[in-house]
Every structure is written in C-alpha cells, then in structure tokens.
Design an enzyme around this catalytic site. Structure first.
Site, PDB file in Angstrom:
ATOM      1  CG  ASN A 132      -0.375  -0.092   2.525  1.00  0.00           C
ATOM      2  OD1 ASN A 132       0.551  -0.852   2.757  1.00  0.00           O
ATOM      3  ND2 ASN A 132      -0.915   0.669   3.464  1.00  0.00           N
TER       4      ASN A 132
ATOM      5  CD  GLU B 143      -1.436   5.169   4.824  1.00  0.00           C
ATOM      6  OE1 GLU B 143      -0.865   6.121   5.413  1.00  0.00           O
ATOM      7  OE2 GLU B 143      -2.047   4.279   5.425  1.00  0.00           O
TER       8      GLU B 143
ATOM      9  CD  GLU C  95      -5.257  -6.016  -1.362  1.00  0.00           C
ATOM     10  OE1 GLU C  95      -5.818  -6.532  -0.382  1.00  0.00           O
ATOM     11  OE2 GLU C  95      -4.929  -4.810  -1.383  1.00  0.00           O
TER      12      GLU C  95
END
Length: 174
Positions: A83, A85, A96
């Site tokens: 991930n 951010e 994903e």
C-alpha cells in the site's frame, strides 16, 4: 545482485534492507526481471513470504497500517505490491492494486493465486474495490490467502470474497 540501474532501483524498492545484504539467504529467492518489479517465485519463497517481504516497503505514514500482497500469474510469475498512502487519502493505492498493476505491466493478465498480509488481529481481507480488481483477472475458484504478521492464516476464494461480482457478462449488449 542486479547491476542495471533501473533494475537495482526496483530491487531496492522491493526488498527490505535486511534482504539486500549479500549474506542474507532470502535475497537469492528474489530475481527482478524487469523495471516493473516482477518477482519470480523460487522454491525457497512462498507467495505469502513474498507478500510479507514487500509489506515492509509500504508507505503508510498516516495510518501506519502496512499491507503486502503477492499474486501468482498463469505464467508462473509472481508480482508483489504494497500500500502507498497519500496525504489526500483517496489518492492512495492498495497493495493488491499495486500487485495487479505490476502484473499487467509485466504482460500477464490471469491471476491463479493471491496472498495478502498485514499486522492486524485477524487475517486482512482485500477491500471491496480490490476484490473487484482481483475478480477482473481471476476465476472464482482462485485461492486467496489472507494472513496476519502473527501467523494467523485464512484461505477463501475470489467467488466467496465477491459473490455476484460485476463481470463482462453484464456488458454483453454493449
């Protein structure tokens, strides 16, 4: 260890510092084959191990919730994502989605297995948007392994994660 500057850049991005040391055995398990950060699965490294390793590279300064994902393509290639951010929250990217983008950039379009891991009290499942993204490239019977960093593992399928998924059949009249 990669010598091409672009491959070395991806190698450093993909592998935690502990895996970049020449004496670390898992380093031999990763082989970057292009600048799109494709990871080839070797006998010593499982799909979940790949997700666990890339999770360390997550950019999660706001939530502190690092997620790693790895997907195996029909070709046998393994693609990893973490991930990323952004201070403008909706602009972040899920692990994903990153793995899927790397897969498509690498020339593959079919997912045969998925693994996702995070430091959570129960196995982390893909968010709704990522479930739909996975369903775009995976059959309903594809196994999705969800795990915690403490070792709790749960397996399910794409169809169980996203019953009644929106698929290309809905577009058949277009």
């Amino acid at each position: 260890m990669p010598t091409h500057p672009m491959i070395w850049s991806c190698w450093k991005w993909l592998c935690p510092a502990s895996l970049q040391q020449p004496s670390a055995r898992p380093l031999a398990s990763l082989r970057i084959t292009s600048h799109s950060a494709i990871v080839q699965k070797e006998a010593q490294m499982s799909l979940l191990d790949t997700a666990r390793a890339v999770r360390e590279n997550a950019h999660a300064p706001y939530s502190k919730f690092k997620v790693g994902a790895a997907i195996k393509a029909a070709s046998g290639a393994v693609y990893a994502g973490c991930n990323v951010e952004n201070v403008a929250y909706p602009e972040g990217t899920c692990a994903e989605a990153g793995a899927i983008a790397a897969m498509v950039a690498g020339g593959d379009t079919r997912i045969t297995e998925v693994a996702v891991i995070a430091d959570s009290p129960k196995p982390v499942s893909p968010c709704g948007g990522c479930r739909q993204k996975i369903a775009e490239f995976a059959a309903g019977d594809v196994v999705v392994t969800m795990a915690t960093t403490d070792g709790i593992v749960q397996q399910t399928t794409v169809a169980a994660l996203l019953p009644g998924s929106f698929d290309a059949d809905y577009m058949s009249r277009v």
